[in-house]
Enzyme design. Structure first.
Site, mmCIF file in Angstrom:
data_model
loop_
_atom_site.group_PDB
_atom_site.id
_atom_site.type_symbol
_atom_site.label_atom_id
_atom_site.label_comp_id
_atom_site.label_asym_id
_atom_site.label_seq_id
_atom_site.Cartn_x
_atom_site.Cartn_y
_atom_site.Cartn_z
ATOM 1 N N CYS A 123 0.803 -1.218 0.000
ATOM 2 C CA CYS A 123 0.000 0.000 0.000
ATOM 3 C C CYS A 123 0.836 1.269 0.000
ATOM 4 O O CYS A 123 0.315 2.365 -0.213
ATOM 5 C CB CYS A 123 -0.944 -0.001 1.195
ATOM 6 S SG CYS A 123 -1.989 -1.478 1.278
ATOM 7 N N HIS A 269 -3.696 6.764 2.372
ATOM 8 C CA HIS A 269 -4.064 5.449 1.850
ATOM 9 C C HIS A 269 -5.469 5.110 2.319
ATOM 10 O O HIS A 269 -5.797 5.276 3.500
ATOM 11 C CB HIS A 269 -3.057 4.403 2.329
ATOM 12 C CG HIS A 269 -3.512 2.993 2.143
ATOM 13 N ND1 HIS A 269 -4.047 2.534 0.956
ATOM 14 C CD2 HIS A 269 -3.506 1.934 3.003
ATOM 15 C CE1 HIS A 269 -4.355 1.257 1.090
ATOM 16 N NE2 HIS A 269 -4.049 0.871 2.316
ATOM 17 N N ASN A 300 -10.312 -0.874 -0.197
ATOM 18 C CA ASN A 300 -8.847 -0.774 -0.103
ATOM 19 C C ASN A 300 -8.248 -1.341 -1.383
ATOM 20 O O ASN A 300 -8.291 -2.551 -1.613
ATOM 21 C CB ASN A 300 -8.368 -1.559 1.120
ATOM 22 C CG ASN A 300 -6.861 -1.515 1.300
ATOM 23 O OD1 ASN A 300 -6.109 -1.156 0.403
ATOM 24 N ND2 ASN A 300 -6.397 -1.910 2.476
#
Length: 344
Positions: A123, A269, A300
């Protein structure tokens, strides 16, 4: 006599010139996830803030999604594909180990013989790629660099795992980094905490699937092949992200000489709405700062989440060209990267 190496002749600074995104056409609501786990829409929303996510179809591969996002970024930057001198793609879900998917993208988009490589920083991958791109432009190794975060995390999702089944989505986000006459990408605060590498990990190594006897293959509880999936220790990740990553975000502000009051936009993020809201509180961001909360409808998407959120904020007018934005990515590794940028 020792030969002297000629110094690099690059741009004094670098900036993001264009952004593009691609979200798969299929929208998956929480109700579909609930077919596989004992939970509720209310529980998923309260724990993650996620209502829907996009899952890729058979034709929406990492490469195809990347090409769509890259094409939009190139057009937004006002350049031609042939001007791109390097292609950097962050992904953990392109299942062909070699060659790098970036080489395919460089060829198919018309970037000629551009340098092309993949990175794996989870990420934090977009932040890593952005930092590398800035260095290439300033050094003079490339005039324009394409940076893409692209993921098909639905391929690595265990739909029976109550703690992760609802988290992940698919998509690709891209930016073009090019020359600038003034600083527009701040110093990177990046790193990793490898002693915590098992907190977010792949359940089955690829070589576990290579056996001489099929009876040795890893099986799940129902007797089916246990394909690799993503696992995480949710509470550990939450505490680390909220407390440690808020410190990293503040360090990025300090390194750029920017105070929280100077910010226009915060694009973290898109892991979890609770993490985002907690970071906003810890950083004491003023109310005028626009906060990306793309996770609600996109889930996500790992390395793709920051550029996808950036693209949506600009497209909807919630952010505008020239705004000052704080970016921070964090995840598996545990790797992280934060920087302050001027939005394209």
């Amino acid at each position: 006599m020792t030969a002297k190496i000629k110094p690099a002749q690059g741009s004094p600074y670098a900036r993001i010139l264009g952004v593009g995104g691609y979200r798969p056409t299929r929208v998956v609501p929480n109700e579909e996830i609930l077919k596989h786990i004992d939970s509720s829409d209310e529980w998923i929303r309260s724990r993650s803030g996620i209502a829907t996510r996009h899952w890729a179809g058979p034709e929406e591969t990492v490469a195809e999604m990347t090409l769509e996002a890259a094409g939009k970024a190139v057009a937004d930057a006002g350049i031609t594909p042939g001007e791109v001198g390097a292609v950097i793609i962050s992904t953990v879900s392109h299942f062909k180990q070699t060659p790098a998917v970036a080489t395919e993208i460089a060829d198919r988009m018309g970037a000629g013989k551009a340098a092309a490589f993949d990175i794996n920083a989870g990420c934090a991958g977009f932040g890593y790629g952005l930092t590398l791109a800035k260095s290439l432009v300033v050094e003079g190794s490339a005039d324009y660099v394409l940076v893409v975060g692209a993921e098909r995390l639905s391929d690595l999702t265990d739909l029976t795992d109550r703690s992760t089944a609802f988290l992940f989505g698919d998509g690709a986000g891209a930016v073009i980094v090019g020359p600038s006459d003034e600083p527009a990408i701040g110093p990177a605060i990046w790193g990793s905490e490898g002693d915590k590498r098992d907190v977010i990990s792949q359940t089955v190594a690829w070589d576990d699937l290579r056996v001489d006897d099929v009876s040795q293959l890893p099986l799940d509880a129902s007797g089916g092949l246990k394909f690799p999936a993503l696992r995480q220790e949710g509470q550990t990740v939450f505490r680390w992200a909220v407390f440690e990553m808020a410190k990293v975000a503040q360090q990025a502000l300090d390194a750029a000489g920017i105070a929280a009051d100077d910010l226009d936009v915060f694009i973290p993020h898109q892991a979890n709405m609770r993490i985002i809201d907690s970071m906003v509180k810890t950083l004491k961001l003023p109310e005028h700062v626009t906060v990306a909360r793309d996770v609600e409808t996109t889930g996500n998407t790992s390395a793709a989440s920051i550029p996808l959120a950036m693209e949506r904020l600009l497209a909807t007018g919630q952010a505008k060209s020239g705004d000052t934005a704080l970016l921070i990515g964090f995840g598996a590794g545990l790797a992280y990267a934060a920087t302050v940028v001027t939005l394209p």
